[in-house]
Design a protein around this motif. Structure first.
Motif, mmCIF file in Angstrom:
data_model
loop_
_atom_site.group_PDB
_atom_site.id
_atom_site.type_symbol
_atom_site.label_atom_id
_atom_site.label_comp_id
_atom_site.label_asym_id
_atom_site.label_seq_id
_atom_site.Cartn_x
_atom_site.Cartn_y
_atom_site.Cartn_z
ATOM 1 N N ALA A 84 -2.394 5.266 -2.481
ATOM 2 C CA ALA A 84 -2.992 5.113 -0.989
ATOM 3 C C ALA A 84 -4.521 5.549 -1.079
ATOM 4 O O ALA A 84 -4.822 6.646 -2.053
ATOM 5 C CB ALA A 84 -1.786 6.515 -0.364
ATOM 6 N N ASP A 85 -4.913 4.487 -0.495
ATOM 7 C CA ASP A 85 -6.763 5.542 -0.171
ATOM 8 C C ASP A 85 -7.145 6.269 1.007
ATOM 9 O O ASP A 85 -7.254 7.013 1.063
ATOM 10 C CB ASP A 85 -7.780 4.216 0.188
ATOM 11 C CG ASP A 85 -7.565 3.187 -1.222
ATOM 12 O OD1 ASP A 85 -7.429 3.819 -2.141
ATOM 13 O OD2 ASP A 85 -7.729 1.483 -1.108
ATOM 14 N N SER A 86 -5.738 6.251 1.734
ATOM 15 C CA SER A 86 -5.369 6.141 3.934
ATOM 16 C C SER A 86 -4.198 6.278 4.214
ATOM 17 O O SER A 86 -3.303 5.522 2.961
ATOM 18 C CB SER A 86 -6.929 5.859 4.231
ATOM 19 O OG SER A 86 -6.612 4.698 4.599
ATOM 20 N N ALA A 87 -4.216 6.471 5.359
ATOM 21 C CA ALA A 87 -3.390 6.443 5.480
ATOM 22 C C ALA A 87 -2.480 4.929 6.036
ATOM 23 O O ALA A 87 -1.406 4.160 5.907
ATOM 24 C CB ALA A 87 -2.510 7.540 7.433
ATOM 25 N N THR A 88 -3.705 4.220 5.961
ATOM 26 C CA THR A 88 -3.355 2.503 6.082
ATOM 27 C C THR A 88 -3.813 1.970 4.929
ATOM 28 O O THR A 88 -3.549 0.379 5.245
ATOM 29 C CB THR A 88 -3.738 2.035 7.642
ATOM 30 O OG1 THR A 88 -5.581 2.589 7.329
ATOM 31 C CG2 THR A 88 -4.092 3.490 8.861
ATOM 32 N N THR A 89 -4.665 2.235 4.360
ATOM 33 C CA THR A 89 -4.743 1.297 3.258
ATOM 34 C C THR A 89 -4.446 1.762 1.848
ATOM 35 O O THR A 89 -4.664 3.170 0.870
ATOM 36 C CB THR A 89 -6.483 1.048 3.301
ATOM 37 O OG1 THR A 89 -6.229 1.165 4.543
ATOM 38 C CG2 THR A 89 -7.000 0.432 2.309
ATOM 39 N N SER A 90 -4.822 0.586 0.543
ATOM 40 C CA SER A 90 -3.962 1.183 -0.816
ATOM 41 C C SER A 90 -4.493 -0.147 -1.429
ATOM 42 O O SER A 90 -4.931 -0.880 -0.807
ATOM 43 C CB SER A 90 -2.524 0.874 -1.039
ATOM 44 O OG SER A 90 -1.764 1.970 -0.197
ATOM 45 N N THR A 91 -5.015 0.347 -3.013
ATOM 46 C CA THR A 91 -5.482 -0.409 -3.700
ATOM 47 C C THR A 91 -4.032 -0.729 -4.650
ATOM 48 O O THR A 91 -3.594 0.782 -5.415
ATOM 49 C CB THR A 91 -6.483 0.050 -4.248
ATOM 50 O OG1 THR A 91 -7.481 0.443 -2.655
ATOM 51 C CG2 THR A 91 -7.461 -0.952 -5.312
#
Length: 256
Positions: free
Chosen positions: A98-105
């Motif tokens: 997870a990069d943030s609550a909405t975004t992942s790599t």
């Protein structure tokens, strides 16, 4: 595993290469709610196979959704190419962070294995890149994201003689352009290719093209030039869609 003449299935592996990926149509992402923000393959560099099967590569995909990207749901990266009867694929399940609550790599690293055959020579060129990720709310992205070239590694040699040579006399420059033959696991001459002969004077950092020569039926190069000053001679191949560019090491000639 499929027969070598058809292809190979490699769980947990993905092989890509080349120039920037072309994104899938935005309409598809908008319909599902999942957005592919970035795809990076092998750090942006071309993937090139030799004959040793020791290469490794990473594909990285950054995706977002208003519910977040699922790290345990269905996710899949793959690359494949089909030419006539020849087909090959590498694919597997990436690991997501997870990069943030909405975004992942999500990333998948490929490590070729010595007991798995390489593709056939006919398959060098653009391969389809498949990306599939799932959001936490069930939104789903599954698409051929774009294409990337997979290339056959090239080699290039140079030899200038005699060394030393008297000013005004003839220098003969030879060499050979070869590339990986995936069918035979050897390096074979790359025929009928234009290769530039270049010269760098002693004390300079810059090579200048002197002439262009075409490889013969075995990939060999040969030409003559007039000895004018001390310096380095090399061959420079610009590459093709199936074979990367390569420069030979400069061969120094002392001019008396």
């Amino acid at each position: 595993m499929r027969a070598a003449s058809i292809g190979a299935l490699l769980a947990g592996a993905l092989v890509l290469s080349g120039s920037a990926l072309t994104a899938a149509p935005a309409a598809f992402a908008a319909e599902t709610g999942v957005e592919i923000k970035k795809v990076s393959v092998n750090g942006g560099k071309a993937v090139v196979f030799g004959t040793s099967r020791t290469e490794s590569f990473t594909i990285s995909v950054t995706a977002s959704d208003d519910s977040g990207i699922s790290h345990s749901g269905h996710r899949f990266f793959g690359i494949d190419r089909e030419v006539g009867d020849d087909y090959w694929t590498y694919h597997g399940t990436p690991t997501c962070t997870a990069d943030s609550a909405t975004t992942s790599t999500c990333k998948l690293t490929v490590r070729l294995e010595s007991d798995i055959d390489l593709p056939r020579n006919t398959l060098a060129g653009p391969w389809n890149v498949n990306v599939q990720v799932t959001a936490k709310d069930g939104d789903y992205y599954g698409e051929v994201y774009g294409t990337h070239p997979v290339q056959r590694r090239s080699t290039l040699s140079a030899n200038a003689s005699p060394e030393p040579v008297t000013k005004g006399k003839t220098i003969t420059v030879t060499g050979k352009l070869a590339r990986a033959n995936w069918d035979r696991y050897i390096y074979a001459g790359y025929t009928n290719q234009s290769v530039r002969l270049q010269f760098r004077p002693k004390g300079s950092d810059t090579y200048t093209t002197v002439k262009t020569v075409t490889t013969d039926g075995t990939g060999n190069l040969k030409t003559t030039v007039t000895a004018a000053s001390d310096g380095y001679w090399r061959w420079n191949f610009a590459g093709t869609s199936t074979t990367p560019a390569v420069k030979a090491a400069g061969d120094y000639v002392d001019v008396l």
